[in-house]
Design a protein around this motif. Sequence first.
Motif, PDB file in Angstrom:
ATOM      1  N   UNK A 112      15.225  23.325   7.261  1.00  0.00           N
ATOM      2  CA  UNK A 112      15.782  22.592   8.403  1.00  0.00           C
ATOM      3  C   UNK A 112      14.696  21.715   9.017  1.00  0.00           C
ATOM      4  N   UNK A 113      15.071  20.494   9.375  1.00  0.00           N
ATOM      5  CA  UNK A 113      14.137  19.581  10.017  1.00  0.00           C
ATOM      6  C   UNK A 113      13.816  20.110  11.408  1.00  0.00           C
ATOM      7  N   UNK A 114      12.541  20.229  11.774  1.00  0.00           N
ATOM      8  CA  UNK A 114      12.199  20.731  13.107  1.00  0.00           C
ATOM      9  C   UNK A 114      12.722  19.795  14.199  1.00  0.00           C
ATOM     10  N   UNK A 115      13.158  20.335  15.325  1.00  0.00           N
ATOM     11  CA  UNK A 115      13.644  19.465  16.418  1.00  0.00           C
ATOM     12  C   UNK A 115      12.565  18.522  16.937  1.00  0.00           C
ATOM     13  N   UNK A 116      11.296  18.950  16.918  1.00  0.00           N
ATOM     14  CA  UNK A 116      10.226  18.070  17.402  1.00  0.00           C
ATOM     15  C   UNK A 116      10.104  16.831  16.540  1.00  0.00           C
ATOM     16  N   UNK A 117      10.255  16.987  15.225  1.00  0.00           N
ATOM     17  CA  UNK A 117      10.178  15.832  14.335  1.00  0.00           C
ATOM     18  C   UNK A 117      11.355  14.895  14.552  1.00  0.00           C
ATOM     19  N   UNK A 118      12.528  15.445  14.830  1.00  0.00           N
ATOM     20  CA  UNK A 118      13.694  14.594  15.091  1.00  0.00           C
ATOM     21  C   UNK A 118      13.536  13.821  16.395  1.00  0.00           C
ATOM     22  N   UNK A 119      13.035  14.473  17.421  1.00  0.00           N
ATOM     23  CA  UNK A 119      12.890  13.801  18.717  1.00  0.00           C
ATOM     24  C   UNK A 119      11.841  12.702  18.663  1.00  0.00           C
ATOM     25  N   UNK A 120      10.806  12.847  17.842  1.00  0.00           N
ATOM     26  CA  UNK A 120       9.767  11.837  17.755  1.00  0.00           C
ATOM     27  C   UNK A 120      10.175  10.663  16.896  1.00  0.00           C
ATOM     28  N   UNK A 121      10.999  10.914  15.889  1.00  0.00           N
ATOM     29  CA  UNK A 121      11.337   9.857  14.943  1.00  0.00           C
ATOM     30  C   UNK A 121      12.669   9.192  15.216  1.00  0.00           C
ATOM     31  N   UNK A 122      13.552   9.845  15.952  1.00  0.00           N
ATOM     32  CA  UNK A 122      14.896   9.318  16.125  1.00  0.00           C
ATOM     33  C   UNK A 122      15.097   8.857  17.555  1.00  0.00           C
TER      34      UNK A 122
END
Length: 997
Positions: A112-122
């Motif tokens: 699963x993609x970490x939420x921190x990576x999603x918030x920084x990239x999206x």
Amino acid sequence: MFNFTPLLGAQSTSPASQSLLEFEGGVKVLIDLGWDTDFDVAQLESLEKHVPTLSVILLTHATSAHIAAFAHCCKHIPLFTQIPIYATTPVISLGRTLLQDIYSSTPLASSIIPPAALSEASYSYASLNSHAHLNILLQPPTLEEISQYFALINPLKYSQPHQPLPSPFSPPLNGLTITAYNAGHTLGGTIWHIQHGMESVVYAVDWNQVRENVFTGAAWLGASSAGGAEVIEQLRKPTALICSTKGVEQTASAGGRIKRDELLLDMIRTTISRGGTVLIPTDSSARVLELAYVLDHAWQRESSSSDQSVLNTARLYLASMNAGATMRYASSMIEWMDENVVRDFEAEGAKSSNNDKQHRRMDSKQMRRDQDNSRPAGRDSTPGDMFEFRHMRLLERRSQVEKMLSKKTPKVILASDTSLTWGFSKDALQRLAADPANLVILTERSGSADDSIPEAGQGLSRILWKWYAEKKDGVALETSSGGQTIEQAYTDNRLLRFVEHYRQPLEGKELVMYQQYLATKRQLQTTLQSGGDTMLESAADAIDESSSTSSSSEESDPEHQGKALNMSAALAQARNKLSGNKEITGVNVLLRQPGVYDYDVRGKKGRDAMFPYISKRRRIDDFGELIRPEDYLRAEERDDIDGQDMRDTNGEKQPGLGQKRKWEDTSLPSPHGRRTSIGSRKRRKFGEPDQRGVNGMREPNGADDIGGESSDESDSETEESSIGPAKINYKDSSVQANLRIAYVDFAGLHDQRSLSMLIPLIQPRKLVLVGGSESETSWLAEECRQKLRSRPNDEGTVNDIFTPVNGQTVSASMDTNAWTVKLSDALVRRLRWQDVKGLGVVTLMGRLGVSNPPEQLEADSLRRKRQRIIKDEEDASKPEDFQAMTKPAPELPPILDVIPASMQAATRSVAQPLHVGDLRLADLRRILHSTGHSAEFRGEGTLLIDDLIAVRKSTTGQIEVESGGIRLSDLMGRDREESFQAVRRRIYEGLAIIAGG
């Protein structure tokens, strides 16, 4: 210098193993890429930070605890595939089938993609922040990609030293040498010996000294047929021993391997006699070979006997996605097994072959043809097909497993995996848990369960082990055929929760957010990777990025090479590249933007004042300039590689990033690496079924009513649903468990006796304990401290034993004091070298003094004059050479000179002769036989020569020569004094006698 850092598996109940070894000069070696069955990306964060500085990667076992994260790192971590990786051939082959089984069995392996990576990239994450967990999955590697990743691993053989090549961003290895030794436990399992300078490190995690049915024992004492009582020289007295502590709290069962196999078969017999089914969870690549061999041979013995056996009334199954490929690989690697095991296999194969020939002579041609047509594929047992079992059916499809479980007949099921998290073992347990006649046999200890975590989040294997250890609901006691007591724990209607993971395609804002994240990762990967050789870039961006990185790499600081950019800097650089703004890109707009042919250079300075030129950087190694093998392919080979995608898509070019595609084309890659459209998938679904298995191989026809079944719609829909952007959803269910739980130790790991016996024999200077729980590590550390203190010849202290935790770095370097001295020419001419097993040995004694500065300066001036003559005038006039000439003279080392004649008489009495070398009694016996003496072994470590002289060798290496009494017959024959002097002379010839003076 040697530092050790455990990344995973130290003082933890997690079986995953990752270790980082750092040597002098910045050389870093990563051993193992283990991963938990949760497949949490957060466990790999520390590993990802070290990737840009790694030199070499080593793999030990083909189990999920040592290799599960390999495909994930290759696909999602930039620069990882550029690091040289080494392992034995069985680890490569069986590891490939293991990871293909994992990624085909559960969507959770995609991670699963970490939420921190999603918030920084999206940019869309803020609008969806109300959802606590989106559970968006990363794109999993395809089966072809997994095969390509394992093709990058360099195969090694046992006991062959090898000097690996460094990674492109690694410092020089300075003679780093790695050697693989047999570790037991699994086929191709490895104990690594790493030599770097004065550091000799032995990495031994998860080994087994006991010989089993298929696997031979570890190589500590040499080959299995040697039967030695001493550790081999290559693994003895290392500067640091890194050892695992698993299983240290348990003792070896009485009776050994034979009693263990009988206990397993007795449990199966009692369950089958009750009409129940036996489930044995196991892995799909390593320990399954031992279990499958034991069970299939038990069925063969029972079927050949005249008595009516209980086992003949039950069917035997092996359920795994890649069971067929695993057995084929194992059959082709018999040289990695024990010699006695190979001999037994060949004898059984020859016997079955003779039986088939006699049977065929009695039949007619028509009967023989009918028999061959009705015989299932893969049932002939020949020496070349050792793991083509006669009584075990291989099930590689979910539909086959469902049909097998639906039958209400006694059966024995070997299913993957041991953790009961993925694979067919979880499905089988869910169907069998409610029946009290059934039995599940645990073959490995799953660690202590954490009471602070609810049982639903601990994993089924840990829950079952906890129930078995507690035995709250009572125990069923039975007696085996060998008189042992069989304990089986009741579950008594306890609630057993199951969590089913399934993929769901992304839609709406979630799909947009995933696309933004994927674009960010592509930009980051493009920025970090040199050369632009990636499928995530468009053609123009790939050329531009390759050119820019090659030109900038020459001007970069070598101290900062190999260090990854942080996320913000990498994204800013990538966005500036894609923006196309002239003020940002400067004169490079002439290269990056099509249709731009003019740029105003008035008022510009530096690089922007001239036309851009990109200089390709050439990479060289010790053998010269590196070449690309694809540039030297023949025309037909290049057509097979470059034109494959074009032929598969009827000459249509695949759309790149940001390009449009046709309405009916989804541009989704198939499991075989091809891009399919919706129409082609529909035709496949409603047309002829796909006859290929999970591993891309065609299934054998007519195996039986279950094994010969072709794939149905459920399997094809599962394969289709695993393609494309998706998220993972959970479905909870519960079953009232009434089955029995038993335990038989088939882990194949070292026990308390092996560790307590071998560690003192190895005699390490530093001991690092990893790979076990906190209690196991503490117990073994205290036990080793007591044993090291009790040995009078050892200098080990409490500080010599380290018990680090995950992320803690310990310094286990060798404690040495080294000085540099210069030998005078007169002393060098007097040296007398002696050869001891290929090594030159010399002793010297001299007077230490200060180097003569005038002589040193004169020698330096002469050397500089020779350099000026050789060099050109242009090179000699460079500022660098002038600075080198004016550089102050370095500090001079002391000089060792010949002892004056007035002092030689005083030093001669101080110098004592020294014997260098290691004399083996077997070599001395062979030498004496060649010279006419009789020499026989009498007891352990004693050689009797001519019935008069006894030569003994103690455990410390001391040689003792004794002569017995003299008899009349001896006086008439060989002289006793002659024999004694001859033996003594032969002993001295095998040693180097050195002394000063």
